[in-house]
Each structure stands twice: as C-alpha cells, then as structure tokens.
Design a protein around this motif. Structure first.
Motif, PDB file in Angstrom:
ATOM      1  N   GLY A   1       0.812  -1.215   0.000  1.00 27.89           N
ATOM      2  CA  GLY A   1       0.000   0.000   0.000  1.00 27.89           C
ATOM      3  C   GLY A   1       0.844   1.263   0.000  1.00 27.89           C
ATOM      4  O   GLY A   1       0.535   2.228  -0.709  1.00 27.89           O
ATOM      5  N   TYR A   2       1.901   1.256   0.786  1.00 28.27           N
ATOM      6  CA  TYR A   2       2.784   2.423   0.850  1.00 28.27           C
ATOM      7  C   TYR A   2       3.440   2.696  -0.494  1.00 28.27           C
ATOM      8  O   TYR A   2       3.448   3.833  -0.976  1.00 28.27           O
TER       9      TYR A   2
ATOM     10  N   ALA B   1       2.490   1.664  -3.500  1.00 21.18           N
ATOM     11  CA  ALA B   1       1.471   2.030  -4.490  1.00 21.18           C
ATOM     12  C   ALA B   1       1.015   3.476  -4.290  1.00 21.18           C
ATOM     13  O   ALA B   1       0.780   4.194  -5.258  1.00 21.18           O
ATOM     14  N   HIS B   2       0.892   3.901  -3.050  1.00 21.96           N
ATOM     15  CA  HIS B   2       0.470   5.274  -2.751  1.00 21.96           C
ATOM     16  C   HIS B   2       1.575   6.273  -3.105  1.00 21.96           C
ATOM     17  O   HIS B   2       1.292   7.381  -3.570  1.00 21.96           O
ATOM     18  N   THR B   3       2.821   5.898  -2.869  1.00 25.18           N
ATOM     19  CA  THR B   3       3.954   6.786  -3.103  1.00 25.18           C
ATOM     20  C   THR B   3       4.197   7.028  -4.586  1.00 25.18           C
ATOM     21  O   THR B   3       4.532   8.130  -4.996  1.00 25.18           O
TER      22      THR B   3
ATOM     23  N   GLN C   1       2.241   6.069  -8.081  1.00 26.66           N
ATOM     24  CA  GLN C   1       1.088   5.443  -8.722  1.00 26.66           C
ATOM     25  C   GLN C   1       1.393   4.891 -10.108  1.00 26.66           C
ATOM     26  O   GLN C   1       0.531   4.266 -10.726  1.00 26.66           O
TER      27      GLN C   1
END
Length: 82
Positions: free
Chosen positions: A19-20, A22-24, A26
C-alpha cells in the motif's frame, strides 16, 4: 509500467508495504504474496521488475530467483544465512 512483487508471510507487513509503495508512486504496479509456492507460481507466469523477499519466507534461500532483480529484507543475520 514497472512491477514490484513483495513476498512476505506477514499479512499486515506485506499489505502495508504494498500500500505504501502504491500510494507513493502510482505508476508502479505492486502485488504481494505470502508463501514460497505463490511466489514461484507468480514468477513463472509473469516476472516482476523487482522482487522484494522477506527473509521469513520459508525456503527462499534454496530457490533461484536470478531471473529477476531481487532485494531481501533481513531482520537479523547470523552465520547460517551467509
């Protein structure tokens, strides 16, 4: 698109790292697996650009992942790991 495969038997850690990342960024495709069998199956079907293996994944040392760039997360080291 660059792909990252996270192999970690700890669900919370694996999902948090995926998640980290992917969020950092995109533009990256991030996927997680929790076992050596799922890892080998995933690499057989589509090789990621980067493989990140947690050293707690059982039998990771006895497999050849030289077909893909690999990083290993090591929590503690001892002579048997060398």
């Amino acid at each position: 698109m660059n792909t990252i495969l996270i192999a970690d038997p700890h669900t919370l850690c694996r999902e948090a790292l995926c998640g980290y990342i992917a969020h950092t960024d995109q533009t990256l495709s991030v996927e997680g697996v929790g076992s050596i069998d799922h890892l080998k199956d995933r690499i057989r079907h589509a090789k990621p650009d980067l493989l990140v293996i947690d050293s707690d994944i059982s039998d990771w040392q006895t497999n050849d992942f030289s077909c893909v760039k690999t990083a290993v997360i090591v929590h503690a080291a001892n002579e048997s790991m060398l």
